[in-house]
Design an enzyme around this catalytic site. Structure first.
Site, short mmCIF file in Angstrom:
data_model
loop_
_atom_site.label_atom_id
_atom_site.label_comp_id
_atom_site.label_asym_id
_atom_site.label_seq_id
_atom_site.Cartn_x
_atom_site.Cartn_y
_atom_site.Cartn_z
N PHE A 128 0.83 -1.21 0.00
CA PHE A 128 0.00 0.00 0.00
C PHE A 128 0.86 1.25 0.00
O PHE A 128 1.61 1.51 0.93
CB PHE A 128 -0.95 0.03 1.20
CG PHE A 128 -1.97 1.13 1.09
CD1 PHE A 128 -3.12 0.97 0.33
CD2 PHE A 128 -1.77 2.35 1.73
CE1 PHE A 128 -4.04 2.01 0.20
CE2 PHE A 128 -2.69 3.39 1.60
CZ PHE A 128 -3.83 3.21 0.84
N ASP A 213 9.04 3.16 2.33
CA ASP A 213 7.81 3.90 2.62
C ASP A 213 7.54 3.81 4.13
O ASP A 213 7.15 2.76 4.63
CB ASP A 213 6.66 3.31 1.80
CG ASP A 213 5.35 4.07 2.01
OD1 ASP A 213 5.25 4.84 2.98
OD2 ASP A 213 4.41 3.86 1.20
N LYS A 242 1.57 10.43 7.70
CA LYS A 242 0.71 10.22 8.88
C LYS A 242 1.20 10.86 10.20
O LYS A 242 0.69 11.87 10.62
CB LYS A 242 0.45 8.73 9.06
CG LYS A 242 -0.37 8.15 7.90
CD LYS A 242 -0.82 6.74 8.16
CE LYS A 242 -1.86 6.26 7.16
NZ LYS A 242 -1.35 5.57 5.99
C1 LIG Z 1 -1.51 5.64 4.50
C2 LIG Z 1 -0.38 5.24 3.65
C3 LIG Z 1 -0.11 5.89 2.42
C4 LIG Z 1 -1.04 6.91 1.82
O1 LIG Z 1 -1.23 8.02 2.63
P1 LIG Z 1 -2.44 9.04 2.32
O2 LIG Z 1 -2.15 10.19 3.24
O3 LIG Z 1 -3.71 8.33 2.63
O4 LIG Z 1 -2.36 9.43 0.91
C5 LIG Z 1 1.02 5.51 1.73
N1 LIG Z 1 1.86 4.57 2.19
C6 LIG Z 1 1.62 3.93 3.37
C7 LIG Z 1 2.58 2.90 3.85
C8 LIG Z 1 0.49 4.23 4.12
O5 LIG Z 1 0.24 3.57 5.25
#
Ligand SMILES: *Cc1c(COP(=O)(O)O)cnc(C)c1O
Length: 387
Positions: A128, A213, A242
């Site tokens: 993700f 990430d 986040k």
């Molecule tokens: C939540 C998340 C994203 C995307 O973040 P958004 O602020 O919702 O666009 C990307 N990578 C990881 C690992 C995430 O947990």
């Protein structure tokens, strides 16, 4: 009927106020919030220092164009680079933007050294990286890409753990490997330290970049500032989001000097990214991600995970595995977790799903032991009811 589009399956529950680990409905019902906006409110709801920072900055200056110098952003970037592998930073507003920018930066680096064909990114299937067009194709999930037009080229995928496949995918057109250090949405799947190290070495040997990430697992959530510090590696590019905003939308990409040289004027931009209001909040969050807080994450994590493992022994037919690092915790069930999550909610504990029947448990980083005890009591009660 709601005027909001139906792209979320929302619970019939809303809140009017939050304080620390708790949320309150307008009728005064109190919920223990172990979602915290999905690992966003790293310091809990309505944190006094963040409230103060936003109040002070909002009276001075909210927003101005990146055509000008923004001292609050200079300061946040300096502080983030001092603590990490990175030499420079581009600010964005969200996680998806941060991962998109990471992809752009990796490609632009090879372009800038005369290798424009080195542009393919290798990712884990069903990972993700966000919901923008490029990010859904990076994630390689048919569920997320279905119905959204032609496949975006430039991404190759291997299954989690399939190292042979990963090696076979690397060719002269590969620019980078991009993975989540800990897979959040994918079910709190922790990539072992030896594996992260081996991928780093592989990237070195092949002359390609490593993008980690850390949008979900970064900024103290794992008990270290970045989750990759557990593996003692240095990535080349790291998207974050986040936790760094503590509830205010902030995204960023951290990178080494070698790579940032490619990002010359005009190569990338964002209207909102790095505005003074966001940067003031980011600095206030960073003030609190100190040794004491990380100690609390590690202490609470150990306690929580031990207790959950005891519960796994007590309910061996319900709980399959306890996963996670720090306060990024997954409780994997044998069966579908929806009913369990609903029952936790009925008992005033908020948790959220992830893939593989996992219940994600994401307390704020400053969570207290008595709050964890309350959560454990509720989880135990629901296990008894479900049995
Ligand atoms: C939540 C998340 C994203 C995307 O973040 P958004 O602020 O919702 O666009 C990307 N990578 C990881 C690992 C995430 O947990």
């Amino acid at each position: 009927m709601s005027a909001l589009a139906g792209n979320y399956k929302r619970k019939n529950l809303s809140f009017s106020k939050g304080k620390g680990s708790y949320l309150y409905t307008s009728s005064g019902k109190k919920y223990l919030d172990f979602i915290q906006g999905i690992a966003v409110n790293s310091l809990g709801h309505s944190n006094p220092a963040l409230n103060k920072a936003i109040k002070i900055q909002s009276r001075k200056l909210w927003h101005l164009s990146n055509a000008f110098k923004i001292p609050e952003g200079e300061r946040l970037a300096k502080r983030l680079t001092k603590r990490t592998f990175a030499d420079s930073i581009i600010f964005q507003n969200s996680g998806a933007e941060a991962t998109e920018t990471a992809i752009k930066v990796a490609r632009r680096y090879f372009y800038s050294i005369g290798k424009p064909n080195k542009n393919r990114i290798i990712c884990i299937k069903n990972s993700f990286h966000g919901r923008t067009i490029a990010a859904i194709h990076a994630s390689g999930s048919t569920k997320m890409t279905e119905g959204f037009g032609p496949k975006i080229p430039g991404f190759d995928h291997f299954k989690f753990g399939d190292h042979k496949k990963l090696k076979s995918l690397i060719n002269k057109n590969t620019a980078a490997v991009m993975i989540e250090t800990i897979m959040g949405e994918g079910g709190i799947k922790v990539i072992p330290n030896w594996c992260i190290k081996a991928i780093r070495n592989l990237c070195n040997r092949k002359g390609i970049l490593l993008i980690l990430d850390e949008v979900q697992c970064g900024i103290g959530r794992s008990g270290k500032f970045f989750a990759f510090e557990h593996a003692r590696v240095k990535p080349d590019i790291v998207p974050i989001a986040k936790g760094i905003g503590g509830g205010f939308p902030i995204g960023a990409v951290l990178m080494t000097k070698k790579i940032s040289k490619a990002m010359t004027p005009g190569t990338h931009g964002s209207t909102f990214g790095g505005n003074p209001l966001a940067m003031a909040v980011g600095n206030a969050v960073l003030d609190q991600i100190n040794k004491n807080l990380l100690n609390n994450v590690n202490k609470m994590s150990k306690y929580f995970i031990n207790k959950l493992n005891e519960m796994k022994i007590k309910y061996p037919e319900i709980i399959k595995e306890v996963r996670g690092v720090g306060l990024l915790i997954g409780l994997q069930l044998y069966n579908d977790q929806s009913k369990f999550i609903k029952k936790l909610m009925d008992n005033k504990l908020l948790t959220i799903r992830a893939a593989e029947n996992v219940i994600r448990i994401l307390p704020p980083l400053n969570v207290k032991k008595n709050e964890i005890d309350l959560a454990l009591k509720i989880i135990d009660k629901v296990c008894k009811e479900i049995k």
